[in-house]
Design an enzyme around this catalytic site. Structure first.
Site, PDB file in Angstrom:
ATOM      1  N   GLU A   1       2.578  -4.438  12.880  1.00 42.59           N
ATOM      2  CA  GLU A   1       2.984  -5.525  12.029  1.00 42.59           C
ATOM      3  C   GLU A   1       3.670  -6.628  13.442  1.00 42.59           C
ATOM      4  O   GLU A   1       4.216  -7.553  12.752  1.00 42.59           O
ATOM      5  CB  GLU A   1       3.805  -5.592  10.861  1.00 42.59           C
ATOM      6  CG  GLU A   1       4.935  -4.634  11.471  1.00 42.59           C
ATOM      7  CD  GLU A   1       5.693  -3.849  10.221  1.00 42.59           C
ATOM      8  OE1 GLU A   1       5.546  -4.518   9.149  1.00 42.59           O
ATOM      9  OE2 GLU A   1       6.630  -2.964  10.056  1.00 42.59           O
TER      10      GLU A   1
ATOM     11  N   ARG B   1       5.988   4.506   3.074  1.00 44.55           N
ATOM     12  CA  ARG B   1       6.873   3.866   4.025  1.00 44.55           C
ATOM     13  C   ARG B   1       8.319   4.115   3.694  1.00 44.55           C
ATOM     14  O   ARG B   1       8.801   3.879   2.775  1.00 44.55           O
ATOM     15  CB  ARG B   1       6.384   2.352   3.955  1.00 44.55           C
ATOM     16  CG  ARG B   1       7.090   1.533   4.779  1.00 44.55           C
ATOM     17  CD  ARG B   1       6.936   0.026   4.940  1.00 44.55           C
ATOM     18  NE  ARG B   1       7.159  -0.602   3.844  1.00 44.55           N
ATOM     19  CZ  ARG B   1       6.880  -1.860   3.354  1.00 44.55           C
ATOM     20  NH1 ARG B   1       6.004  -2.542   4.093  1.00 44.55           N
ATOM     21  NH2 ARG B   1       7.527  -2.380   2.529  1.00 44.55           N
TER      22      ARG B   1
ATOM     23  N   CYS C   1      -2.799  -2.009   5.107  1.00 42.02           N
ATOM     24  CA  CYS C   1      -2.180  -2.272   3.753  1.00 42.02           C
ATOM     25  C   CYS C   1      -1.560  -3.703   3.379  1.00 42.02           C
ATOM     26  O   CYS C   1      -0.899  -3.588   2.622  1.00 42.02           O
ATOM     27  CB  CYS C   1      -1.072  -1.083   3.642  1.00 42.02           C
ATOM     28  SG  CYS C   1       0.348  -1.416   4.969  1.00 42.02           S
TER      29      CYS C   1
ATOM     30  N   ARG D   1       5.765   1.786  -1.576  1.00 47.92           N
ATOM     31  CA  ARG D   1       6.870   0.995  -0.853  1.00 47.92           C
ATOM     32  C   ARG D   1       8.112   1.627  -1.760  1.00 47.92           C
ATOM     33  O   ARG D   1       8.019   1.715  -2.918  1.00 47.92           O
ATOM     34  CB  ARG D   1       6.760  -0.421  -1.305  1.00 47.92           C
ATOM     35  CG  ARG D   1       5.566  -1.236  -0.707  1.00 47.92           C
ATOM     36  CD  ARG D   1       5.679  -2.833  -1.154  1.00 47.92           C
ATOM     37  NE  ARG D   1       4.649  -3.544  -0.545  1.00 47.92           N
ATOM     38  CZ  ARG D   1       3.658  -3.755  -1.526  1.00 47.92           C
ATOM     39  NH1 ARG D   1       3.187  -3.146  -2.693  1.00 47.92           N
ATOM     40  NH2 ARG D   1       2.428  -4.421  -1.136  1.00 47.92           N
TER      41      ARG D   1
ATOM     42  N   HIS E   1       9.184   9.745 -33.849  1.00 48.13           N
ATOM     43  CA  HIS E   1       8.079   9.401 -34.979  1.00 48.13           C
ATOM     44  C   HIS E   1       7.443   8.201 -34.732  1.00 48.13           C
ATOM     45  O   HIS E   1       6.149   7.861 -34.857  1.00 48.13           O
ATOM     46  CB  HIS E   1       8.662   9.329 -36.323  1.00 48.13           C
ATOM     47  CG  HIS E   1       7.884   8.951 -37.664  1.00 48.13           C
ATOM     48  ND1 HIS E   1       7.373   7.665 -37.955  1.00 48.13           N
ATOM     49  CD2 HIS E   1       6.860  10.012 -38.306  1.00 48.13           C
ATOM     50  CE1 HIS E   1       6.526   7.632 -38.712  1.00 48.13           C
ATOM     51  NE2 HIS E   1       6.166   8.786 -38.964  1.00 48.13           N
TER      52      HIS E   1
ATOM     53  N   GLY F   1      -0.133  -4.017   8.850  1.00 47.62           N
ATOM     54  CA  GLY F   1       0.652  -5.004   7.833  1.00 47.62           C
ATOM     55  C   GLY F   1       0.260  -6.244   8.078  1.00 47.62           C
ATOM     56  O   GLY F   1       0.972  -6.890   8.969  1.00 47.62           O
ATOM     57  N   SER F   2      -0.629  -6.863   7.713  1.00 43.34           N
ATOM     58  CA  SER F   2      -1.218  -8.185   7.943  1.00 43.34           C
ATOM     59  C   SER F   2      -0.403  -9.247   7.541  1.00 43.34           C
ATOM     60  O   SER F   2      -0.253 -10.574   8.397  1.00 43.34           O
ATOM     61  CB  SER F   2      -2.506  -8.466   7.097  1.00 43.34           C
ATOM     62  OG  SER F   2      -2.346  -8.448   5.793  1.00 43.34           O
ATOM     63  N   ASN F   3       0.582  -9.062   6.764  1.00 43.83           N
ATOM     64  CA  ASN F   3       1.677 -10.223   6.388  1.00 43.83           C
ATOM     65  C   ASN F   3       2.626 -10.522   7.604  1.00 43.83           C
ATOM     66  O   ASN F   3       2.694 -11.746   8.092  1.00 43.83           O
ATOM     67  CB  ASN F   3       2.564  -9.804   5.110  1.00 43.83           C
ATOM     68  CG  ASN F   3       1.726  -9.693   3.820  1.00 43.83           C
ATOM     69  OD1 ASN F   3       0.677 -10.057   3.954  1.00 43.83           O
ATOM     70  ND2 ASN F   3       2.548  -9.343   2.898  1.00 43.83           N
ATOM     71  N   ASP F   4       3.419  -9.396   8.067  1.00 44.09           N
ATOM     72  CA  ASP F   4       4.233  -9.702   9.128  1.00 44.09           C
ATOM     73  C   ASP F   4       3.404 -10.032  10.509  1.00 44.09           C
ATOM     74  O   ASP F   4       3.823 -10.548  11.561  1.00 44.09           O
ATOM     75  CB  ASP F   4       5.273  -8.393   9.149  1.00 44.09           C
ATOM     76  CG  ASP F   4       6.275  -8.442   8.361  1.00 44.09           C
ATOM     77  OD1 ASP F   4       6.577  -9.340   7.733  1.00 44.09           O
ATOM     78  OD2 ASP F   4       7.176  -7.492   8.325  1.00 44.09           O
TER      79      ASP F   4
END
Length: 797
Positions: free
Chosen positions: A681, A579, A752, A511, A421, A702-705
């Protein structure tokens, strides 16, 4: 005519039998022949209602009592309502009406046995219409047996048309009290007191996602679920895949289900509440086959009513399982009246700008945020003290609480699920609510300042203090889509339905680490080797987690599959690139049982992670289990839109080894449309891009790594953080080069990483280079899409 059998009525009879009874008649006549089970019964009509009132001169007396009533005056409302109900309960049932009801009941007993047990429910002639849901406004009487009990229950049902909540609701909706009649439904009961019952919606109740069916269930009679007396089991099923042999159960959670409502033989009570044995509580009340059967019926019912209405008509359905026969039944069906009426032309997002200590948490209802001072109320007698804008905290609500629920900035309850409810009314009011918290009334104290957030996924949180938040509104019709594919980075399956409404082309990075941490929680090798685990806390925790599954490996496969399939379902038929697990060894060690299987590495960032784990004998069995979950998602559930992506693959040879393990586990690249991408990466992915293109179907940058490994910068180190720059020329040159190679080799390439979400100029660079897709964080999709569309315009695309 005072009585009509369900087989004699349909939706054209709403004015005479009310929405509930008309719908039951519609189903008995047209859906029972198609295999949907609906218990039979009859309707005591609106004509009978007016006959009852006129025989005792009640029509004029009731109108006089309610004249000039101010429903905002709680005391006046209670007094007037009580006087009207006493008038009705004191009146005699006319002989002709009594005889008609008795004859219909006798006929029902001829079908089901002497003194057949029936449910007696109200069916107001204006209820269950889109935009005016009278559900729960009148009373229900269960396990009614014999002519005398039935006639008394019918009279009490009529009186319940004038409960305080029903009177106030009619005033709010603009209905004239003396033009709304009550029909009473008399329906053979299903012995769910010996099994289970619950509610099913053919639309997601929180987001309005139309491809999901939500089923709530608990042991005993269904009132436990409807009234929010228990936290029920919850199942999500993907509607489009229900016609064949697929088994698309995309989510489940096991509720606590501490009590159940059963038949009673004690005194005047027809039902009683009893405790559920502890060993039953952590088991699902329905089997998977039963969940799928209910979902198929739900889809059939929605399709039937949509055709009848000439428009899409999501449904709110009550079901019950008979514990004697083992059969499932549909006992009610009515239009869903909240999400189906929601304006989809404007995308509205509530965003919490700060976070603080979480005081309690439960199931989120809606998507909004509310803040204010807590007011704990344990008894309806204390409701008059509740002030506008306070946070209502209580055990549970029922229709008597609606007047103060309308004043609340947010609602928090100890018990209940998404179909209780409190949840239904909160949605209708547009008020954020967190239900099923368990300990809200113990932890939260009257006067505390809190922020109630339903904007963080399936879980709702009560944060300490008054936190700032914003509301973002976007007109979808005004949004220009760029030519470049705009995908999304998504981690939380609980948010997927919400995110699906943002204009997008699919998911560029799903992820599954979040699924590991929040759905599975245990290390896969600890599950595989459970019997060999040393006695201790980890083994006890895993035993508790897997109690309702028995087999520990099945637990892993099903939990991971449900998380992945929720993501796949939200964006189907668009591509969802998932991934495979990319924890570092120190992160795997944080899972239950993890320290037993994980090494201590001096630099886990470039250690035993990604592809190097999957074929390693020390971890291969765990990856095979992960593959089994993906196989379940694609083959058993049907989500062929899932593309797998391998992270941190250092060499093409390593990629081939991973694909060999996948094939061994039943996932062969190219078979049944399976595509396998690789993350770009590592500098070796750029240098050897041509050879990687021969092993995999696509690339995702994967631009970070890639930035940290190109510049040799540990992105977790504050000492060199100033040197970490995703727009450094070396990084841009690497990306430029791999896009060129991918184009030459004819494989898809996207990105990504974080950079396009943070830097619009980086997104512009990618468009100039001709990248196929850009995957963005959900909160930046709209803003960055506009930048990309403008860049494409400059480039003449």
């Amino acid at each position: 005519m005072y009585v009509k059998k369900f087989s004699e009525i349909d939706m054209k009879d709403v004015g005479e039998t009310g929405g509930k009874n008309a719908s039951l008649g519609e189903m008995v006549r047209n859906l029972v022949p198609r295999g949907i089970r609906v218990p039979d019964g009859f309707a005591v009509t609106a004509t009978a209602y007016w006959r009852f009132l006129d025989a005792s001169g009640l029509r004029e007396k009731i109108a006089a009592e309610l004249a000039g009533l101010d429903v905002s005056d709680v005391d006046q409302l209670a007094d007037k309502g009580s006087r009207v109900r006493r008038l009705i309960l004191g009146a005699e049932t006319p002989d002709d009406l009594r005889e008609a009801v008795a004859a219909a009941y006798k006929e029902l007993c001829a079908k089901y046995g002497p003194d057949a047990d029936v449910a007696v429910r109200s069916s107001a002639t204006a209820e269950d219409l889109p935009g005016a849901s009278f559900a729960g406004q009148q009373d229900t009487y269960l396990n009614i047996r014999g002519e005398a009990m039935l006639l008394d229950a019918v009279r009490r049902c009529i009186a319940s048309l004038f409960t305080n909540r029903a009177i106030a609701y009619r005033v709010e909706k603009g209905f004239d009290h003396m033009k709304v009649a009550l029909s009473v439904g008399v329906q053979k009961m299903v012995r769910s007191d010996k099994a289970c019952a619950g509610v099913m919606f053919t639309i997601d109740t929180e987001t309005g996602f139309e491809n999901a069916i939500l089923i709530n269930g608990a042991y005993g009679l269904g009132e436990s679920v409807v009234q929010g007396k228990v936290t029920p089991d919850q199942f999500y099923v993907f509607k489009p895949f229900l016609d064949g042999e697929l088994r698309p159960i995309i989510g489940r959670s096991i509720g606590s289900k501490e009590t159940r409502i059963e038949y009673s033989l004690e005194g005047s009570d027809t039902v009683k509440t009893t405790a559920v044995p502890p060993e039953m509580r952590n088991r699902a009340c329905l089997t998977d086959d039963e969940v799928l059967q209910l979902a198929r019926w739900g889809k059939q019912i929605e399709e039937y009513y949509s055709k009848l209405a000439g428009q899409k008509r999501p449904m709110d359905i009550e079901w019950a399982k008979d514990g004697v026969s083992g059969e499932l039944f549909i006992v009610q069906a009515r239009p869903e009246t909240v999400q189906s009426e929601r304006d989809r032309a404007v995308l509205e997002e509530y965003v919490l700008k700060e976070k603080s200590e979480v005081l309690v948490k439960g199931l989120s209802v809606g998507y909004k945020i509310g803040s204010g001072k807590v007011h704990v109320i344990n008894d309806t007698r204390d409701m008059a003290a509740f002030k506008e804008g306070e946070i209502l905290v209580t055990e549970m609500t029922d229709p008597d609480w609606v007047p103060i629920m309308k004043k609340a900035a947010a609602i928090v309850t100890n018990s209940g699920g998404r179909t209780c409810h409190a949840a239904i009314v909160s949605r209708e009011l547009g008020t954020p609510a967190v239900v099923g918290c368990g300990n809200a009334t113990a932890v939260l104290k009257t006067g505390m300042e809190v922020t109630v957030s339903c904007a963080e996924g399936e879980e709702g949180f009560v944060h300490k203090g008054l936190l700032p938040f914003e509301i973002r509104k976007t007109k979808i019709a005004d949004f220009a889509r760029p030519k470049t594919q705009i995908l999304m980075n998504v981690a939380e399956p609980d948010m997927a339905f919400d995110y699906s409404f943002i204009p997008n082309d699919g998911v560029g990075l799903a992820r599954i680490e979040f699924v590991f941490s929040n759905f599975v929680k245990a290390h896969p090798l600890a599950l595989i080797n459970f019997d060999q685990l040393p006695e201790g806390e980890a083994k006890a925790q895993i035993a508790e987690l897997t109690a309702s599954y028995g087999d520990k490996q099945r637990y892993f496969i099903e939990r991971l599959a449900e998380g992945v399939s929720r993501l796949a379902a939200a964006f189907w038929p668009r591509e969802v690139i998932v991934r495979t697990s990319d924890f570092k060894s120190n992160e795997y060690a944080n899972l239950i049982g993890g320290p037993l299987y994980e090494p201590t590495e001096s630099n886990p960032m470039i250690g035993w992670r990604g592809a190097s784990r999957y074929y390693d004998p020390k971890y291969k069995d765990a990856f095979v289990l992960e593959c089994a979950a993906f196989r379940k998602v694609r083959d058993e559930m049907g989500f062929k839109n899932v593309t797998m992506m391998i992270p941190f693959c250092r060499t093409p040879e390593e990629g081939k080894k991973v694909l060999a393990v996948m094939k061994e586990a039943g996932l062969e690249r190219g078979k049944n449309g399976l595509k396998v991408f690789v993350m770009v990466e590592i500098p070796s992915n750029i240098i050897l891009a041509e050879r990687f293109a021969e092993v995999f179907d696509g690339f995702s940058i994967g631009s970070n790594d890639l930035t940290q490994l190109t510049l040799g910068v540990d992105r977790d180190s504050a000492l060199v953080a100033r040197l970490y720059d995703e727009q450094n020329e070396a990084v841009l040159e690497s990306i430029r080069r791999v896009i060129k190679t991918a184009k030459a080799k004819g494989v898809k390439i996207g990105i990504c990483g974080q950079a396009p979400s943070d830097y619009p100029e980086f997104a512009e660079f990618l468009v100039k280079e001709g990248i196929d897709s850009i995957s963005l964080n959900p909160d930046t999709v709209l803003r960055t899409s506009l930048v990309i569309a403008e860049m494409e315009k400059k480039l003449g695309r």
